[in-house]
Design a protein around this motif. Structure first.
Motif, short mmCIF file in Angstrom:
data_model
loop_
_atom_site.label_atom_id
_atom_site.label_comp_id
_atom_site.label_asym_id
_atom_site.label_seq_id
_atom_site.Cartn_x
_atom_site.Cartn_y
_atom_site.Cartn_z
N LYS A 170 58.44 110.35 25.02
CA LYS A 170 57.23 110.00 25.75
C LYS A 170 57.07 108.49 25.90
O LYS A 170 56.11 107.86 25.45
CB LYS A 170 56.03 110.63 25.06
N ILE A 171 58.03 107.93 26.63
CA ILE A 171 58.02 106.49 26.91
C ILE A 171 56.81 106.13 27.74
O ILE A 171 56.20 105.07 27.56
CB ILE A 171 59.32 106.08 27.63
N ASP A 172 56.44 107.02 28.66
CA ASP A 172 55.27 106.75 29.51
C ASP A 172 54.01 106.60 28.66
O ASP A 172 53.21 105.68 28.88
CB ASP A 172 55.09 107.84 30.57
N ASN A 173 53.83 107.48 27.67
CA ASN A 173 52.66 107.38 26.79
C ASN A 173 52.70 106.10 25.96
O ASN A 173 51.68 105.44 25.76
CB ASN A 173 52.59 108.59 25.86
N ALA A 174 53.90 105.78 25.44
CA ALA A 174 54.03 104.59 24.61
C ALA A 174 53.70 103.33 25.40
O ALA A 174 52.97 102.44 24.91
CB ALA A 174 55.45 104.50 24.05
N VAL A 175 54.21 103.24 26.61
CA VAL A 175 53.93 102.08 27.46
C VAL A 175 52.44 102.00 27.79
O VAL A 175 51.83 100.93 27.71
CB VAL A 175 54.77 102.15 28.75
N PHE A 176 51.85 103.14 28.14
CA PHE A 176 50.42 103.14 28.47
C PHE A 176 49.58 102.75 27.26
O PHE A 176 48.65 101.94 27.38
CB PHE A 176 49.99 104.52 28.98
N ASN A 177 49.87 103.33 26.10
CA ASN A 177 49.06 103.06 24.91
C ASN A 177 49.13 101.60 24.49
O ASN A 177 48.11 101.01 24.10
CB ASN A 177 49.52 103.97 23.76
N LEU A 178 50.31 101.00 24.57
CA LEU A 178 50.43 99.58 24.22
C LEU A 178 49.71 98.71 25.25
O LEU A 178 49.09 97.71 24.89
CB LEU A 178 51.89 99.18 24.12
N THR A 179 49.79 99.10 26.51
CA THR A 179 49.07 98.35 27.55
C THR A 179 47.57 98.45 27.33
O THR A 179 46.83 97.47 27.50
CB THR A 179 49.43 98.89 28.94
N GLN A 180 47.11 99.62 26.93
CA GLN A 180 45.69 99.81 26.64
C GLN A 180 45.24 98.89 25.51
O GLN A 180 44.17 98.28 25.57
CB GLN A 180 45.44 101.27 26.29
N GLN A 181 46.07 98.78 24.46
CA GLN A 181 45.75 97.87 23.36
C GLN A 181 45.75 96.42 23.82
O GLN A 181 44.89 95.63 23.42
CB GLN A 181 46.77 98.05 22.22
N LEU A 182 46.69 96.08 24.68
CA LEU A 182 46.76 94.71 25.21
C LEU A 182 45.51 94.37 26.02
O LEU A 182 44.95 93.28 25.89
CB LEU A 182 48.01 94.58 26.10
N VAL A 183 45.07 95.32 26.83
CA VAL A 183 43.88 95.09 27.67
C VAL A 183 42.62 95.01 26.82
O VAL A 183 41.77 94.14 27.03
CB VAL A 183 43.76 96.21 28.73
N SER A 184 42.48 95.92 25.86
CA SER A 184 41.23 95.98 25.09
C SER A 184 41.13 94.89 24.03
O SER A 184 40.04 94.40 23.74
CB SER A 184 41.09 97.36 24.42
N GLU A 185 42.28 94.52 23.43
CA GLU A 185 42.24 93.56 22.33
C GLU A 185 42.82 92.20 22.68
O GLU A 185 42.69 91.25 21.90
CB GLU A 185 43.00 94.15 21.13
N GLY A 186 43.48 92.12 23.82
CA GLY A 186 44.06 90.84 24.23
C GLY A 186 45.43 90.57 23.65
O GLY A 186 46.09 89.60 24.04
N SER A 187 45.87 91.40 22.70
CA SER A 187 47.19 91.23 22.09
C SER A 187 47.57 92.55 21.42
O SER A 187 46.77 93.46 21.30
CB SER A 187 47.18 90.10 21.07
#
Length: 325
Positions: A258-275
Motif C-alpha cells: 500500500k504505497i499509495d496509503n503510505a505516500v498519502f499518510n506522510l503527506t497528510q502529516q507534512l501538511v498538518s504538522e509542517g514536517s
C-alpha cells in the motif's frame, strides 16, 4: 505498444495533478509541494509506480498539495533528482531501491532538503525511509496459491536479486508450505522490471514444468507473466496493486503493497504538522501496509478463509514468524 498506451493514458488523466512550478520558485509559499522520481519502469507499470502516483493524486485532491514527477528510463537518477530539488519542494521522493545510491548522493549535496526513500533504508539525517514487510502479504498469497493448486507446483518470478524481492519470494514459499509442506516452488530471476515479453517467456517455461499458479514480483515484467498465465488458463497472483484487471481470467488475488496509503499518510502529516518527525517506517499487516486484494475467479471455502484469517492474526501477533534471509 501496450505499455506506451498505458503510460499515455495515465499522463493524460494525471496532468492536472502535477505542479507547474518553475525551477526557481514555488507557486505559493502556503501550498505544500512534492516532487517524486519514479522507479525504472515509470508510469503505466500497473503496479509499483502507479500506486505511488495514486497516493499523490489523492493528496492533491484531498489535501490541496501540488506535485511534480520525473522518470529516468536512461538510469540518470541524479539529474532527475537535481531537477526536483531545484524546484524547492517541501519533500522529494525517490521511489525504489535502485534509486537509493543516487538519492543519498544528492541528499548529501543538499542537506536542507527533505527526502523520502521508498523501498530502502538510509542513515542520512535528511532522508526518511519507508520499507514494507512484503513477506507478510506474500505469505497469504502463497496460502491461496497452495489451496487452489492441483499440480502442487507453483511459479515465482523475481525482478532482481535484491532483498526486497527475496522478501516476496520467501513469504510466498513459506505461505504455500504452511498449507502444503510438500508443494514445489519453481523460481526464476528475470533481472528486469520492464520487459513484459521476458516475463511471459519465463512464465511459459514454468507452466511447461507444471506450475499452475504464477506469482511474479517483477513490475512490468510481471505483467507479461500474468498475461501468459491467463493465456495458458492457469491462476496467478498480482503484486503491489490489485492487478485483477490486467488479466481478469487469471489473477485470483494480489499482494497489496500500500504505497499509495503510505505516500498519502506522510503527506497528510507534512501538511498538518509542517514536517515528518519519524526517520523510518516499516509497514506490514499490523500497520495496514500490506494485505490481500479480494479473491476473485475462484472461491475460498469457509475453512480456507478461516485458515487465512488465523494465519493473518498469528503473523500480526508474532506467533508465526517468516524467515527472510
Amino acid at each position: 505498444m501496450k505499455k506506451f498506451i498505458l503510460i499515455l493514458l495515465v499522463m493524460m488523466l494525471s496532468a492536472a495533478g502535477c505542479s507547474s512550478a518553475s525551477s526557481e520558485e514555488k507557486p505559493d509559499e502556503n501550498i505544500q509541494t512534492i516532487g517524486i522520481l519514479l522507479s525504472d519502469t515509470g508510469l503505466g507499470d500497473g503496479s509499483f509506480n502507479d500506486s505511488a502516483f495514486r497516493g499523490l493524486e489523492r493528496a492533491r485532491d484531498e489535501l490541496g498539495i501540488l506535485f511534480d514527477y520525473r522518470e529516468a528510463p536512461d538510469g540518470n537518477f541524479e539529474e532527475a533528482l537535481e531537477e526536483l530539488v531545484a524546484q524547492d519542494h517541501d519533500l522529494v521522493i525517490g521511489l525504489g531501491f535502485s534509486i537509493q545510491e543516487a538519492l543519498e548522493k544528492v541528499a548529501k549535496e543538499h542537506p536542507k532538503q527533505q527526502f523520502l526513500l521508498i523501498d530502502g533504508s538510509s542513515e542520512l539525517d535528511n532522508i526518511i525511509s519507508i520499507t514494507f514487510k512484503e513477506q507478510e502479504g506474500s505469505f497469504l498469497v502463497g496460502m491461496v496459491a497452495a489451496m487452489k493448486s492441483k499440480s502442487n507446483k507453483l511459479g515465482f518470478i523475481g525482478g532482481a536479486d535484491a532483498p526486497v524481492i527475496h522478501r516476496f519470494e520467501k513469504g510466498f514459499e513459506q505461505g504455500a508450505k504452511y498449507v502444503n509442506p510438500s508443494i514445489t516452488i519453481l523460481k526464476d530471476n528475470a533481472n528486469n522490471f520492464g520487459d513484459a515479453a521476458l516475463g511471459s517467456s519465463i512464465a511459459e517455461k514454468q507452466i511447461e514444468q507444471g506450475a499452475d499458479f504464477i506469482y511474479p514480483a517483477a513490475g512490468f515484467t510481471g505483467v507479461g507473466s500474468i498475461q501468459a498465465a491467463q493465456k495458458a488458463g492457469i491462476y496467478s497472483g498480482g503484486v503491489d496493486s490489485d492487478q485483477y484487471f490486467i488479466a481478469e481470467k487469471s489473477v485470483v488475488t494480489s499482494m497489496l503493497k500500500k504505497i499509495d496509503n503510505a505516500v498519502f499518510n506522510l503527506t497528510q502529516q507534512l501538511v498538518s504538522e509542517g514536517s515528518i518527525s519519524e526517520s523510518s517506517f516499516e509497514l506490514g499487516l499490523k500497520e495496514d501496509g500490506v494485505g490481500l486484494a479480494p479473491v476473485r475467479i475462484t472461491e475460498l471455502t469457509d475453512e480456507e478463509s478461516k485458515k487465512i484469517k488465523e494465519a493473518t492474526d498469528k503473523i500480526i501477533s508474532g506467533e508465526v514468524s517468516i524467515e527472510t534471509n
